[in-house]
Enzyme design. Structure first.
Site, PDB file in Angstrom:
ATOM      1  N   LYS A 118      48.334 -30.611  12.579  1.00 15.38           N
ATOM      2  CA  LYS A 118      49.749 -30.345  12.314  1.00 15.38           C
ATOM      3  C   LYS A 118      50.070 -28.910  12.703  1.00 15.38           C
ATOM      4  O   LYS A 118      49.190 -28.101  13.004  1.00 15.38           O
ATOM      5  CB  LYS A 118      50.077 -30.553  10.823  1.00 15.38           C
ATOM      6  CG  LYS A 118      49.751 -31.929  10.262  1.00 15.38           C
ATOM      7  CD  LYS A 118      50.600 -33.037  10.855  1.00 15.38           C
ATOM      8  CE  LYS A 118      50.190 -34.399  10.298  1.00 15.38           C
ATOM      9  NZ  LYS A 118      50.898 -35.513  10.987  1.00 15.38           N
ATOM     10  N   SER A 150      51.835 -38.089  16.198  1.00 16.30           N
ATOM     11  CA  SER A 150      52.577 -37.248  15.253  1.00 16.30           C
ATOM     12  C   SER A 150      52.854 -35.846  15.784  1.00 16.30           C
ATOM     13  O   SER A 150      53.705 -35.147  15.234  1.00 16.30           O
ATOM     14  CB  SER A 150      51.817 -37.145  13.932  1.00 16.30           C
ATOM     15  OG  SER A 150      50.624 -36.412  14.089  1.00 16.30           O
TER      16      SER A 150
END
Length: 283
Positions: free
Chosen positions: A159, A88
């Site tokens: 993230k 990701s």
């Protein structure tokens, strides 16, 4: 002059010498069989030879235990290795990378900033809290994850911070770029071929929370996927574990993870009032 007295002091009869010599020898010689021997104090018998003695194996085991304790102590409070489990965050971080997370980055008054790559606990925001299982298994897994030997807990995420408390984050402008406080952001760190977002949204980040997104937008479950959840997809600042500072493994990827300058021109105050948040789960 009492010469007789002096001679008596200097002169020792043979019997006296033998008696003295016998006492001296008997004090040095071991007791004869059958004679009582003074028992060794019980406290002396109980004194452990460990860790000072006990053989090389025990000393090695002690050293290993001390090293493990130091590693866990450092991982718990200063720098923690973190195994990247998914793609990701490609190409910034790749599956299998072991990164070093600075756990002191936000402990002394500083807050996460736009562009920081952070590791956070998503329990209650990205991940439903579940009852704990076997405590022993959980402890061993946590210890292995703390030194980067196992994947992190399912509720831990990595993230990039795109919006901080008070920011208005929208998607997208006419060129498809995300805007923060009305300023388009050129995200050069995105995975090649990805658009900034295939999901349209318009949200003001609550104070004390963060809007986070993966760099591989087409393969990342991030704030966009939880727009309808409590918090609107944002993450509490106090759930941030630390900031990713370095890629430590593999050797060929040794490098720092600096904050990009993409957000340098973003104004501190949002412009305009957001419309109702729109969007849904992205593919």
């Amino acid at each position: 002059m009492d010469s007789e007295g002096q001679l008596a002091e200097r002169d020792g009869s043979p019997d006296s010498e033998k008696e003295h010599e016998g006492r001296s020898r008997s004090s040095r010689a071991p007791a004869r069989t059958g004679e009582p021997v003074a028992a060794e104090p019980a406290s002396a018998r109980r004194l452990p030879r460990w860790p000072a003695g006990g053989g090389r194996g025990r000393r090695v085991a002690l050293l290993a235990a001390v090293c493990v304790a130091l590693v866990l102590l450092v991982s718990g409070f200063v720098v923690q290795p973190f195994l990247i489990p998914s793609g990701s965050m490609e190409n910034t971080l790749r599956p299998g990378d072991r990164v070093l997370v600075n756990k002191l980055a936000y402990r002394f008054g500083d807050d996460p900033r736009r562009g920081d790559v952070v590791v956070f606990d998503g329990a209650g925001s990205f991940h439903e809290e579940e009852p704990s299982g076997n405590p022993v298994t959980g402890l061993l897994r946590k210890a292995a994850a703390a030194v980067g030997l196992a994947e992190p807990a399912e509720s831990d995420y990595v993230k990039r911070v795109v919006g901080v408390g008070g920011d208005r984050v929208t998607c997208c402008d006419k060129r498809g770029r995300i805007e923060v406080n009305g300023q388009p952001v050129d995200e050069r760190y995105l995975h090649p071929g990805d658009s900034p977002s295939r999901v349209r949204f318009d949200i003001v980040v609550p104070e004390g929370r963060l809007w986070v997104m993966g760099d591989h937008r087409d393969a990342s479950r991030d704030s966009r996927d939880y727009l309808g959840a409590p918090g609107g997809g944002t993450v509490p600042v106090d759930q941030v574990i630390g900031r990713v500072e370095w890629i430590g493994w593999p050797i060929g990827r040794w490098s720092g993870v600096p904050r990009p300058d993409a957000f340098a021109s973003v104004p501190e105050e949002p412009g305009g009032i957001p419309s109702a948040a729109s969007g849904g789960a992205h593919g």
